[in-house]
Design an enzyme around this catalytic site. Structure first.
Site, PDB file in Angstrom:
ATOM      1  N   LYS A   1     -19.637  31.651  31.565  1.00  0.00           N
ATOM      2  CA  LYS A   1     -18.953  32.629  31.039  1.00  0.00           C
ATOM      3  C   LYS A   1     -19.782  33.247  29.999  1.00  0.00           C
ATOM      4  O   LYS A   1     -20.759  32.498  29.437  1.00  0.00           O
ATOM      5  CB  LYS A   1     -17.630  32.077  30.463  1.00  0.00           C
ATOM      6  CG  LYS A   1     -16.711  31.283  31.180  1.00  0.00           C
ATOM      7  CD  LYS A   1     -15.476  30.774  30.431  1.00  0.00           C
ATOM      8  CE  LYS A   1     -14.505  29.956  31.221  1.00  0.00           C
ATOM      9  NZ  LYS A   1     -13.109  30.015  30.582  1.00  0.00           N
TER      10      LYS A   1
ATOM     11  N   GLY B   1     -33.653  38.584  23.119  1.00  0.00           N
ATOM     12  CA  GLY B   1     -33.920  37.462  22.304  1.00  0.00           C
ATOM     13  C   GLY B   1     -32.997  36.311  22.449  1.00  0.00           C
ATOM     14  O   GLY B   1     -33.403  35.285  21.883  1.00  0.00           O
ATOM     15  N   THR B   2     -31.988  36.586  23.211  1.00  0.00           N
ATOM     16  CA  THR B   2     -31.216  35.486  23.311  1.00  0.00           C
ATOM     17  C   THR B   2     -31.417  34.339  24.507  1.00  0.00           C
ATOM     18  O   THR B   2     -30.653  33.334  24.465  1.00  0.00           O
ATOM     19  CB  THR B   2     -29.744  36.129  23.552  1.00  0.00           C
ATOM     20  OG1 THR B   2     -29.801  36.957  24.685  1.00  0.00           O
ATOM     21  CG2 THR B   2     -29.272  36.643  22.248  1.00  0.00           C
TER      22      THR B   2
ATOM     23  N   GLN C   1     -26.783  30.951  20.370  1.00  0.00           N
ATOM     24  CA  GLN C   1     -26.031  32.302  20.434  1.00  0.00           C
ATOM     25  C   GLN C   1     -24.807  32.029  19.681  1.00  0.00           C
ATOM     26  O   GLN C   1     -24.432  33.374  18.977  1.00  0.00           O
ATOM     27  CB  GLN C   1     -25.568  32.481  21.840  1.00  0.00           C
ATOM     28  CG  GLN C   1     -26.140  33.397  22.796  1.00  0.00           C
ATOM     29  CD  GLN C   1     -26.021  34.707  22.638  1.00  0.00           C
ATOM     30  OE1 GLN C   1     -25.828  35.172  21.553  1.00  0.00           O
ATOM     31  NE2 GLN C   1     -26.403  35.579  23.669  1.00  0.00           N
TER      32      GLN C   1
ATOM     33  N   PHE D   1     -27.802  44.031  19.484  1.00  0.00           N
ATOM     34  CA  PHE D   1     -26.108  43.822  19.000  1.00  0.00           C
ATOM     35  C   PHE D   1     -25.379  45.023  19.590  1.00  0.00           C
ATOM     36  O   PHE D   1     -24.391  45.243  18.991  1.00  0.00           O
ATOM     37  CB  PHE D   1     -26.320  43.851  17.440  1.00  0.00           C
ATOM     38  CG  PHE D   1     -27.204  42.620  17.100  1.00  0.00           C
ATOM     39  CD1 PHE D   1     -27.052  41.215  17.356  1.00  0.00           C
ATOM     40  CD2 PHE D   1     -27.949  42.942  16.054  1.00  0.00           C
ATOM     41  CE1 PHE D   1     -27.733  40.314  16.832  1.00  0.00           C
ATOM     42  CE2 PHE D   1     -29.074  42.285  15.543  1.00  0.00           C
ATOM     43  CZ  PHE D   1     -28.916  40.747  15.795  1.00  0.00           C
TER      44      PHE D   1
ATOM     45  N   GLU E   1     -20.929  37.692  22.848  1.00  0.00           N
ATOM     46  CA  GLU E   1     -20.303  38.228  21.531  1.00  0.00           C
ATOM     47  C   GLU E   1     -19.195  37.332  20.966  1.00  0.00           C
ATOM     48  O   GLU E   1     -18.759  37.544  19.693  1.00  0.00           O
ATOM     49  CB  GLU E   1     -19.520  39.611  22.168  1.00  0.00           C
ATOM     50  CG  GLU E   1     -20.258  40.515  22.701  1.00  0.00           C
ATOM     51  CD  GLU E   1     -19.636  41.708  23.268  1.00  0.00           C
ATOM     52  OE1 GLU E   1     -19.572  42.750  22.980  1.00  0.00           O
ATOM     53  OE2 GLU E   1     -19.250  41.323  24.557  1.00  0.00           O
TER      54      GLU E   1
ATOM     55  N   ASN F   1     -28.262  26.468  29.197  1.00  0.00           N
ATOM     56  CA  ASN F   1     -28.986  25.623  28.291  1.00  0.00           C
ATOM     57  C   ASN F   1     -28.319  25.640  26.960  1.00  0.00           C
ATOM     58  O   ASN F   1     -28.214  26.667  26.310  1.00  0.00           O
ATOM     59  CB  ASN F   1     -30.251  26.838  28.490  1.00  0.00           C
ATOM     60  CG  ASN F   1     -31.183  26.124  27.338  1.00  0.00           C
ATOM     61  OD1 ASN F   1     -31.043  25.639  26.416  1.00  0.00           O
ATOM     62  ND2 ASN F   1     -32.606  26.385  27.920  1.00  0.00           N
TER      63      ASN F   1
ATOM     64  N   ARG G   1     -19.654  26.873  32.459  1.00  0.00           N
ATOM     65  CA  ARG G   1     -20.939  25.843  32.434  1.00  0.00           C
ATOM     66  C   ARG G   1     -21.979  26.434  31.436  1.00  0.00           C
ATOM     67  O   ARG G   1     -21.960  27.606  31.349  1.00  0.00           O
ATOM     68  CB  ARG G   1     -21.575  26.112  33.933  1.00  0.00           C
ATOM     69  CG  ARG G   1     -22.832  25.106  34.045  1.00  0.00           C
ATOM     70  CD  ARG G   1     -23.403  25.686  35.377  1.00  0.00           C
ATOM     71  NE  ARG G   1     -24.606  24.906  35.433  1.00  0.00           N
ATOM     72  CZ  ARG G   1     -25.634  25.610  36.038  1.00  0.00           C
ATOM     73  NH1 ARG G   1     -25.737  26.420  36.918  1.00  0.00           N
ATOM     74  NH2 ARG G   1     -26.935  24.870  36.156  1.00  0.00           N
TER      75      ARG G   1
HETATM   76 MO1  MOS Z   1     -22.689  44.266  23.068  1.00  0.00          MO
HETATM   77  S1  MOS Z   1     -21.826  45.392  21.862  1.00  0.00           S
HETATM   78  O1  MOS Z   1     -21.846  44.444  24.560  1.00  0.00           O
HETATM   79  O2  MOS Z   1     -24.509  44.562  22.890  1.00  0.00           O
END
Ligand code: MOS
Length: 758
Positions: free
Chosen positions: A721, A463-464, A659, A236, A725, A652, A649
């Site tokens: 893109k 983990g994303t 996310q 994060f 966040e 996945n 685009r």
């Molecule tokens: Mo983020 S605050 O750019 O990990």
């Protein structure tokens, strides 16, 4: 071969390629690495917020069972300070002097045979403090907000003129709380030295930065430091920097001559790896009666620690969000004796968006104009600060599709008019204009005779889904099935990748993987193109397509050769190429050395002269929230959230939707729960545990709907893109706006607590 732009959005929901490793426990997080003869470290933290250390008595600790070393500023060797990097200054090396500037600062470290012995002995280290006069809150008359040192205040037009022409003005002060990242994975470092070389397993989103700072700290060459992080249990933004505990663990390992492991405790995570600072924002918006914005003034002040911190761009998004002719955006910092501030998921931008999108909601009631309609009347068709085209923008579709899915037309605009039994029902929305930061990135790809490929880059996967998305992109470009492609990351011995941050890793790494795989196809084709007997004889890359493990002629797809045949024919077992990606021409932030400038294309006059300049657009979004409020008990529930996101685009859809959902949960936390509370007398964080610091849990997160709109973005070869966040942004104002719709109470202070609703 089509190597430019995918013709359409690809929305497959491939399961995580690393999923089986995770659910079987085979994925190794930094704290999972152990070595023979390993020792353990524990930290001693300051119990004052300002002052100095008069003396350290380590005798009892030193004599405790299993203790190998006690290191404090009194006996620590000199560590060298690294140079600042493009993103932020390097931290001062720890344990180099007697000064204390925040509660929780490391004042000593103990190394012992077991973790229990280390932490028991850490409690025996006696520190004699000389407390100073700590500056702990913004209310302190000595506290002075200063201009943000990182970028100039942004403005366009003349806000005074704008104000004079405004028929309606709204103004307000908004506050947001200190928050802590709290990834589930406690940050850990395992360090070992061998023949003067240092290897470190570290919880980080930025392994190359960790490598560089460690090399500088210990005066090593970069090649003599290796940082590994195949898995990291969330970040994060806490992992964008290198923190003192990492340097100290390496120091402890060198001191005791053995590998050393350190795992931070949850309370240490509240003081040792950064936090989202509290902010105070003043906003004034002027408009015509018909809802045309004529002026926006936005000033934001974030708290900061006494040491230098990174840029904290609260008002940056304000410049780019709406087509308003007169805008001023000012960011300030207020230095206090608090733990280090860090970037935390949409740092500053989430707070700034809360203020602006709340204020626009107030304006919509003042004017009697629907909140979506008000935003559409001020739609920024071009980037409003530069007048340049966006590389792509589907915010209008976000509003339309989101409103439809949400059922916005069912909303009775009258405040307090919708009910469900004892619950007041409110609908609220917010718009989001975001950005991503693309940095240079390298990758390496190897093709083998058996038609399998190995692609790697020293990036991280928080983990994303980086492993999965990169496997997909490599497979697609090479024309292989995903089962034939292995993607590896998390090691500074691999080609250099930027941080997983600034929402920019998929753009940077995905483009590098794509470019590298294109180059690999080209190199394989070169072999076949020289072979007179080959159906690919004389072909260039534009004449062919890579598909099904083969390179085939675009004009005659039945004619081609498999990778294995070509490599065998060329006498090669495998072929490896290196490649990279760079930010596009418009990603000019690099030139002026600031993430801030690049993110939303505040590139001003510097590149306007360039032909074809566009502003590289990040994600856009519209967030819709339904809340229930029990006015007698002050209870607030988020009943459902609809998020319509322009992510370009989508590589996945399953991962991308996750996310956005994860960000939404963070947004609910920001709006309703999360607040690190410091004792104003001592600076101690009073709720530094998961028992006391509230985060959104399942019961708080009922129904999250995510829909993607838009088209591939032409600013990068894979059309994506960044969405790391944006999922958090807009949730807090959409909730606050829904609360107003339900109750008539305008909440300008986060988190929204029961007392504000009674
Ligand atoms: Mo983020 S605050 O750019 O990990």
């Amino acid at each position: 071969m089509t190597v430019t732009q995918p013709a359409e959005l690809v929305r497959t929901g491939l399961d995580r390629v690393d999923g089986p490793l995770k659910v079987t426990g085979a994925a190794r997080y930094p704290s999972d690495f152990s070595f023979p003869n390993m020792a353990y470290a524990a930290l001693v933290r300051s119990t004052i917020a300002a002052g100095r250390i008069a003396g350290v008595d380590a005798r009892r600790a030193q004599a405790a069972p299993g203790v190998l070393a006690v290191i404090s500023h009194e006996n620590a060797p000199k560590l060298h300070r690294a140079r600042r990097n493009w993103l932020m200054p390097a931290p001062a090396p720890p344990l180099q002097n007697d000064e204390i500037d925040h509660y929780g600062q490391y004042v000593a470290m103990v190394a012992a045979e077991t973790p229990q012995q280390a932490s028991a002995a850490a409690r025996l280290v006696e520190i004699d403090y000389v407390p100073g006069d700590a500056l702990l809150t913004g209310d302190d008359p000595r506290a002075k907000a200063r201009s943000n040192p990182y970028f100039v205040d942004m403005k366009r037009g003349d806000v005074k003129d704008g104000l004079a022409s405004a028929e309606v003005t709204v103004a307000g002060t908004y506050t947001t709380a200190d928050q802590t990242h709290n990834p589930l994975g406690l940050f850990a470092t395992v360090a070992h030295w061998e023949s003067g070389k240092l290897t470190v397993h570290d919880s980080t989103q930025n392994p190359f930065l960790v490598r560089d700072v460690l090399a500088a700290s210990f005066k090593l060459s970069k090649d003599d430091v290796r940082v590994l992080v195949p898995f990291v249990g969330g970040g994060f933004g806490a992992g964008l920097r290198i923190w003192p505990h990492t340097i100290l663990t390496a120091l402890a390992a060198r001191t005791v001559g053995r590998p050393v492991k350190l795992v931070l405790s949850r309370p240490e995570m509240f003081t040792g790896v950064g936090h989202r600072p509290s902010t105070v924002q003043h906003v004034r918006i002027g408009a015509t009666r018909s809802g045309e914005l004529v002026t926006i003034e936005h000033e934001g002040t974030a708290t900061a620690s006494m040491a230098s911190d990174a840029p904290y761009p609260i008002t940056m998004g304000t410049i780019a969000a709406y087509a308003c002719p007169n805008v001023v955006a000012r960011d300030k910092r207020l230095r206090l004796n608090i733990p280090r501030v860090a970037h935390m998921r949409a740092p500053g931008e989430a707070e700034g968006n809360f203020a602006i999108e709340s204020m626009l909601d107030e304006l919509s009631y003042e004017l009697g104009i629907d909140p979506i309609e008000l935003r559409l009347r001020n739609y920024a068709e071009v980037h409003p600060q530069t007048g340049l085209e966006w590389s792509s923008k589907a915010l209008r579709e976000c509003y339309r599709v989101g409103a439809e899915r949400f059922g916005w037309s069912d909303r009775d605009p009258e405040v307090g008019s919708m009910r469900d039994g004892r619950w007041l029902v409110g609908y609220g929305m917010a718009g989001v204009t975001f950005g991503h930061y693309q940095a240079k990135c390298e990758a390496r790809a190897t093709l083998r005779r058996d038609g399998s490929a190995l692609v790697c880059s020293g990036a991280t996967d928080m983990g994303t889904g980086t492993y999965t998305a990169m496997t997909q992109l490599a497979a697609e470009t090479l024309g292989l099935g995903v089962e034939s492609v292995e993607f590896d990351l998390g090691d500074t011995a691999m080609p250099q990748a930027p941080q997983a941050g600034g929402s920019g890793l998929t753009v940077a790494l995905g483009s590098a993987v794509h470019n590298t795989c294109v180059e690999l196809v080209r190199r394989v084709l070169d072999i076949a193109a020289k072979d007179e007997g080959s159906p690919l004889y004389g072909c260039g890359i534009e004449d062919v397509v890579a598909e099904g493990g083969r390179i085939v002629r675009a004009d005659e797809p039945s004619r081609g050769k498999s990778y294995g045949e070509i490599l065998t024919g060329g006498g090669l077992d495998e072929l490896t190429v290196d490649g990279d990606s760079s930010p596009s021409r418009a990603e000019m932030g690099v030139l002026v050395g600031s993430i801030v400038v690049s993110r939303l294309g505040r590139i001003g006059r510097r590149v306007v002269g360039r032909s074809n300049a566009v502003v590289p657009a990040g994600a856009f979004g519209a967030r819709f929230v339904e809340v229930r409020v029990d006015p007698e008990l002050g209870l607030l529930r988020v009943a459902r959230v609809v998020s319509a996101i322009d992510a370009g685009r989508v590589v996945n859809e399953k991962l991308a939707a996750s996310q956005i959902m994860g960000g939404t949960v963070g947004g609910i936390g920001m709006a309703m729960f999360e607040e690190a509370i410091s004792d104003p007398g001592t600076g101690r964080i009073a709720n530094a545990t998961f028992g006391d610091y509230l985060v959104a849990v399942n019961a708080d997160v009922l129904n999250l709907d995510v829909v993607f709109v838009g088209e591939p973005d032409p600013d990068n070869p894979i059309g994506v893109k960044g969405i790391g966040e944006v999922g958090l942004v807009g949730i807090a104002p959409a909730i606050a706006n829904a609360v107003y719709h339900a109750t008539g109470r305008r909440i300008r202070s986060l988190p929204i607590t029961i007392d504000q609703l009674l």
